[in-house]
Write a protein that holds these residues in place. Structure first.
Motif, mmCIF file in Angstrom:
data_model
loop_
_atom_site.group_PDB
_atom_site.id
_atom_site.type_symbol
_atom_site.label_atom_id
_atom_site.label_comp_id
_atom_site.label_asym_id
_atom_site.label_seq_id
_atom_site.Cartn_x
_atom_site.Cartn_y
_atom_site.Cartn_z
ATOM 1 N N GLN A 77 -23.645 -13.332 91.508
ATOM 2 C CA GLN A 77 -22.863 -13.547 92.722
ATOM 3 C C GLN A 77 -21.350 -13.462 92.611
ATOM 4 O OE1 GLN A 77 -22.076 -16.915 94.879
ATOM 5 N NE2 GLN A 77 -22.758 -16.127 96.820
ATOM 6 N N ARG B 25 -33.378 -27.336 97.641
ATOM 7 C CA ARG B 25 -34.704 -26.817 97.990
ATOM 8 C C ARG B 25 -35.611 -27.926 98.517
ATOM 9 N NH1 ARG B 25 -33.022 -23.055 94.422
ATOM 10 N NH2 ARG B 25 -33.838 -20.954 94.521
ATOM 11 N N TYR C 268 -38.347 -24.412 105.182
ATOM 12 C CA TYR C 268 -39.522 -23.598 104.832
ATOM 13 C C TYR C 268 -40.775 -24.396 105.204
ATOM 14 C CZ TYR C 268 -37.536 -19.726 102.000
ATOM 15 O OH TYR C 268 -36.911 -18.585 101.558
ATOM 16 N N ILE D 196 -29.377 -18.600 108.184
ATOM 17 C CA ILE D 196 -28.815 -19.069 109.454
ATOM 18 C C ILE D 196 -27.319 -18.784 109.407
ATOM 19 C CG2 ILE D 196 -28.315 -21.075 110.903
ATOM 20 C CD1 ILE D 196 -30.791 -22.392 109.980
ATOM 21 N N ARG E 35 -24.704 -12.190 101.654
ATOM 22 C CA ARG E 35 -24.102 -11.999 102.979
ATOM 23 C C ARG E 35 -23.620 -10.555 103.152
ATOM 24 N NH1 ARG E 35 -20.158 -16.978 102.376
ATOM 25 N NH2 ARG E 35 -20.709 -16.556 100.200
ATOM 26 N N ARG F 140 -27.716 -25.328 89.680
ATOM 27 C CA ARG F 140 -29.081 -25.269 90.188
ATOM 28 C C ARG F 140 -30.008 -26.321 89.583
ATOM 29 N NH1 ARG F 140 -34.025 -22.786 89.483
ATOM 30 N NH2 ARG F 140 -34.711 -21.350 91.122
ATOM 31 N N THR G 8 -25.019 -20.926 89.606
ATOM 32 C CA THR G 8 -25.536 -19.690 90.222
ATOM 33 C C THR G 8 -24.562 -19.270 91.334
ATOM 34 O OG1 THR G 8 -27.024 -20.992 91.616
ATOM 35 C CG2 THR G 8 -27.944 -20.104 89.574
ATOM 36 N N ARG H 230 -22.130 -24.344 102.625
ATOM 37 C CA ARG H 230 -21.431 -23.728 103.753
ATOM 38 C C ARG H 230 -20.303 -24.662 104.193
ATOM 39 N NH1 ARG H 230 -23.337 -19.242 102.374
ATOM 40 N NH2 ARG H 230 -25.072 -18.266 103.450
ATOM 41 N N ARG I 259 -33.935 -23.916 102.696
ATOM 42 C CA ARG I 259 -32.975 -23.013 102.036
ATOM 43 C C ARG I 259 -31.646 -22.861 102.772
ATOM 44 N NH1 ARG I 259 -36.682 -23.550 99.218
ATOM 45 N NH2 ARG I 259 -37.834 -22.083 97.923
ATOM 46 N N SER I 260 -31.570 -23.167 104.073
ATOM 47 C CA SER I 260 -30.365 -22.749 104.794
ATOM 48 C C SER I 260 -29.726 -23.868 105.621
ATOM 49 C CB SER I 260 -30.675 -21.564 105.702
ATOM 50 O OG SER I 260 -31.816 -21.828 106.470
ATOM 51 N N HIS J 30 -29.271 -25.160 96.648
ATOM 52 C CA HIS J 30 -29.314 -23.726 96.943
ATOM 53 C C HIS J 30 -28.005 -23.125 97.463
ATOM 54 C CE1 HIS J 30 -32.232 -20.308 98.137
ATOM 55 N NE2 HIS J 30 -31.255 -19.903 97.402
HETATM 56 FE FE1 DHE Z 1 -31.672 -17.778 97.443
HETATM 57 C C1 DHE Z 1 -29.250 -17.410 99.875
HETATM 58 C C2 DHE Z 1 -34.052 -18.005 99.854
HETATM 59 C C3 DHE Z 1 -34.085 -17.636 95.028
HETATM 60 C C4 DHE Z 1 -29.265 -17.927 95.033
HETATM 61 N N1 DHE Z 1 -31.656 -17.684 99.476
HETATM 62 C C5 DHE Z 1 -30.549 -17.516 100.300
HETATM 63 C C6 DHE Z 1 -30.980 -17.505 101.678
HETATM 64 C C7 DHE Z 1 -32.344 -17.689 101.668
HETATM 65 C C8 DHE Z 1 -32.761 -17.802 100.291
HETATM 66 C C9 DHE Z 1 -33.261 -17.775 102.874
HETATM 67 C C10 DHE Z 1 -30.071 -17.332 102.893
HETATM 68 C C11 DHE Z 1 -29.441 -18.637 103.271
HETATM 69 C C12 DHE Z 1 -28.462 -18.507 104.424
HETATM 70 O O1 DHE Z 1 -27.641 -17.589 104.420
HETATM 71 O O2 DHE Z 1 -28.508 -19.318 105.346
HETATM 72 N N2 DHE Z 1 -33.720 -17.783 97.436
HETATM 73 C C13 DHE Z 1 -34.488 -17.885 98.540
HETATM 74 C C14 DHE Z 1 -35.890 -17.867 98.159
HETATM 75 O O3 DHE Z 1 -36.881 -18.054 98.932
HETATM 76 C C15 DHE Z 1 -35.961 -17.486 96.734
HETATM 77 C C16 DHE Z 1 -36.356 -16.018 96.653
HETATM 78 C C17 DHE Z 1 -37.003 -18.210 95.897
HETATM 79 C C18 DHE Z 1 -36.872 -19.706 95.822
HETATM 80 O O4 DHE Z 1 -37.736 -20.324 95.201
HETATM 81 O O5 DHE Z 1 -35.945 -20.275 96.339
HETATM 82 C C19 DHE Z 1 -34.497 -17.671 96.334
HETATM 83 N N3 DHE Z 1 -31.676 -17.783 95.382
HETATM 84 C C20 DHE Z 1 -32.758 -17.725 94.601
HETATM 85 C C21 DHE Z 1 -32.406 -17.781 93.184
HETATM 86 O O6 DHE Z 1 -33.204 -17.792 92.211
HETATM 87 C C22 DHE Z 1 -30.921 -17.736 93.105
HETATM 88 C C23 DHE Z 1 -30.502 -16.394 92.534
HETATM 89 C C24 DHE Z 1 -30.304 -18.793 92.204
HETATM 90 C C25 DHE Z 1 -30.379 -20.195 92.730
HETATM 91 O O7 DHE Z 1 -29.348 -20.828 92.821
HETATM 92 O O8 DHE Z 1 -31.482 -20.640 93.004
HETATM 93 C C26 DHE Z 1 -30.561 -17.844 94.589
HETATM 94 N N4 DHE Z 1 -29.641 -17.687 97.451
HETATM 95 C C27 DHE Z 1 -28.839 -17.808 96.354
HETATM 96 C C28 DHE Z 1 -27.447 -17.760 96.761
HETATM 97 C C29 DHE Z 1 -27.436 -17.585 98.154
HETATM 98 C C30 DHE Z 1 -28.825 -17.552 98.564
HETATM 99 C C31 DHE Z 1 -26.246 -17.832 95.831
HETATM 100 C C32 DHE Z 1 -26.229 -17.489 99.080
HETATM 101 C C33 DHE Z 1 -25.635 -16.130 99.043
HETATM 102 C C34 DHE Z 1 -24.406 -16.035 99.900
HETATM 103 O O9 DHE Z 1 -23.479 -15.308 99.510
HETATM 104 O O10 DHE Z 1 -24.344 -16.655 100.957
#
Ligand code: DHE
Length: 544
Positions: A484, A198, A245, A285, A372, A156, A531, A185, A225-226, A182
């Motif tokens: 995770q 990000r 975003y 997504i 997921r 990260r 992460t 895929r 994010r996606s 972040h």
């Molecule tokens: Fe995530 C997935 C948004 C903070 C680790 N995160 C997602 C998705 C979104 C999102 C919209 C779905 C994506 C998709 O499936 O297409 N995440 C956000 C935020 O807005 C948030 C709350 C704050 C930010 O500033 O980004 C945020 N996320 C985090 C973390 O702090 C995490 C724990 C550590 C990191 O790496 O930043 C984190 N987010 C993850 C992970 C996934 C994820 C590992 C995917 C999970 C999966 O199994 O697919």
């Protein structure tokens, strides 16, 4: 043009008589330019994630000047300094902001929010690089790795991913990606990996290269994010999609080069009050396996868009009203239903990707956060999809089989009690008998540093705690949040990140799924703030 033509085209607008907020907001307390600049920086670093760029509110309350000026500087200062039981952090008493900073923030939020610029096709093209063109890429796999079992691990805080060989646990390459990277895929074929930062930078990695590395990159906005890629038969690896975003939009790209093809704005009206929202961020997504469609979840308006990508110049979009503040989600085991968390509404929306409609909105615990999600077969209720919660210690199991278990379909069939709140991700695998639930945001370090494991055939027996961070054997005193669970391709081992601060040692811990014993610890000075991790095969086929 004659003066008459000009008058005809530029007639008086009725808007001249509509009351508008003065963008300088004379009612707000004065600020110097220097104070305003400091406050703006703090706002985007600390506040925008919850309150929104335009301060319309999401996880946090709306903070538009019509609301904030009525409260006044003194009230706002107290609120920012001490926080609230509803979740507002105590910025001053925690030592994160000084008294002066709290004072500038209290004044700043009474002014109109500055609006960041848009990001057009031309802006995207200016950032677009094809590092290795498709014709210069390998014609067949040029390495000896078992590509299907590679893991892409988010580093990260260094803006990198570590590609790790799942068989040997050796690092294959550390690849430079976007800022605060972040998610990763996999393309439908499993050859390409798409990583988004990000800062909305996408990196495309070719896993067939002798040493897998970037072959293309682009920025699709200013914050995102996606990312995902087309998976329907006949469209494998053809298109990629990323949601941002800011600006609130999604972008469809060519799958092999990331050339941007189409940008679609997500600004629009909310599902409930049908009010206009200027900033509906794109959350998760997923690519449908059922139809040539992308499933795009729009957070602030609470809408799930099914984007039929067969003709990018004549996109057909089915707009399904779900619930506000959509966040993360995944497919059920049949891949027919997309289960998405509307986290501030405490609901899961089950979207039927075959019929193109909402199957049901399901009330769950407080702030569902599934990643997921996890699919397994419940001994009594058949196939279920599950989610943990940020706001409570429960795990909700939702029936997903409307044919053989109709009475339970899209209802919470059971609620498990886990270690505590602060759960982000949970996981199972068709070959596993276990459900792993993390709790990295739990305030108790013992809970944040371990995971709960349920035997899905004996759920009433409760859970076993695995001390993952302890197993990592890290010498220093880092936060060591365990985050995770992710299975390997065979479904017989589970990987976890032990996530410490940037200047502390982190590790990956691999658990044997059969015995629940430690199998391996991966440590390397390059593994900084790991992460999420994404197994190629499981991400490619949506196995979770
Ligand atoms: Fe995530 C997935 C948004 C903070 C680790 N995160 C997602 C998705 C979104 C999102 C919209 C779905 C994506 C998709 O499936 O297409 N995440 C956000 C935020 O807005 C948030 C709350 C704050 C930010 O500033 O980004 C945020 N996320 C985090 C973390 O702090 C995490 C724990 C550590 C990191 O790496 O930043 C984190 N987010 C993850 C992970 C996934 C994820 C590992 C995917 C999970 C999966 O199994 O697919």
């Amino acid at each position: 043009l004659t003066p008459a033509d000009v008058k005809y085209h530029a007639g008086p607008s009725p808007l001249a008589n509509v009351p508008m907020v003065d963008s300088r907001n004379p009612k707000a307390p004065p600020m110097t330019q220097a104070e305003f600049d400091v406050a703006r920086k703090i706002y985007f670093e600390r506040c925008a994630g919850c309150h929104g760029v335009l301060r319309k509110g999401a996880t946090g309350k709306p903070l538009t000047p019509d609301l904030t000026t009525a409260k006044g500087t003194d009230y706002l200062k107290v609120f920012i300094a001490y926080g609230s039981p509803a979740g507002m952090p105590n910025w001053q008493t925690s030592g994160e902001l000084s008294e002066q900073e709290v004072d500038v923030m209290a004044r700043y939020i009474q002014h109109e929010p500055p609006t960041p610029p848009e990001f057009s096709l031309a802006d995207m093209k200016a950032t677009w690089k094809v590092i290795v063109p498709p014709e210069a890429r390998p014609k067949k796999k040029e390495n000896a790795y078992n590509v299907d079992n590679i893991f892409s691990t988010t580093l990260r805080d260094t803006g990198e991913v570590a590609l790790i060989d799942g068989d040997t646990k050796q690092i294959i390459n550390i690849v430079k990606t976007g800022y605060a990277v972040h998610i990763s895929r996999t393309s439908a074929s499993g050859r390409y990996l798409y990583v988004i930062g990000r800062d909305a930078k996408i990196n495309m990695i070719d896993l067939w290269m002798a040493k897998p590395d970037n072959v293309a990159e682009i920025r699709v906005g200013l914050e995102a994010r996606s990312v995902d890629t087309s998976k329907f038969k006949g469209f494998e690896d053809k298109l990629a999609i990323a949601g941002s975003y800011w600006p609130p939009q999604f972008t469809i790209m060519k799958g092999d080069t990331l050339e941007p093809l189409k940008i679609v704005s997500t600004r629009g009206n909310t599902v409930d009050k049908q009010e206009y929202h200027p900033e509906p961020r794109v959350a998760s997504i997923v690519a449908s396996h059922y139809k040539p469609e992308f499933v795009v979840n729009v957070k602030e308006t609470g809408k799930t868009l099914l984007v039929d990508y067969r003709d990018v110049d004549a996109l057909k979009i089915t707009e399904i009203g779900t619930a506000r503040f959509l966040h993360d989600g995944g497919l059920d085991s049949s891949h027919r239903y997309f289960m998405v968390a509307a986290n501030q509404s405490n609901k899961i929306a089950a979207v039927d990707l075959k019929e193109g409609k909402l199957a049901r909105l399901i009330d769950v615990g407080k702030i569902p956060h599934p990643g997921r999600g996890a699919n397994f077969v419940h001994p009594q209720f058949g196939p279920v999809w599950s989610t943990g919660h940020l706001g409570d210690d429960t795990i909700s199991l939702i029936g997903t089989d409307p044919v053989k278990h109709r009475a339970q379909a899209f209802k919470v069939v059971a609620t498990l009690k886990g270690q505590g709140g602060g759960s982000l991700f949970l996981k199972s695998h068709p070959k596993s008998q276990h459900l792993y639930v993390d709790t990295p945001l739990n305030p108790d370090p013992a809970v944040a540093q371990s995971v709960a494991v349920f035997d899905v055939k004996a759920l009433d027996k409760g859970y076993t705690v695995l001390p993952i961070a302890q197993w990592a054997g890290l010498s220093d005193d880092g936060a060591k949040r365990v985050v995770q669970p992710e299975f390997n391709k065979a479904g017989d081992e589970v990987w976890f990140s032990v996530w410490s601060a940037k200047d502390k040692q982190s590790a990956l811990v691999v658990v044997d799924d059969k015995t629940l014993k430690l199998k391996a610890v991966i440590k390397d000075p390059r593994l900084i703030t790991p992460t999420g991790h994404f197994n190629v095969n499981n991400t490619q086929h949506d196995i979770y």
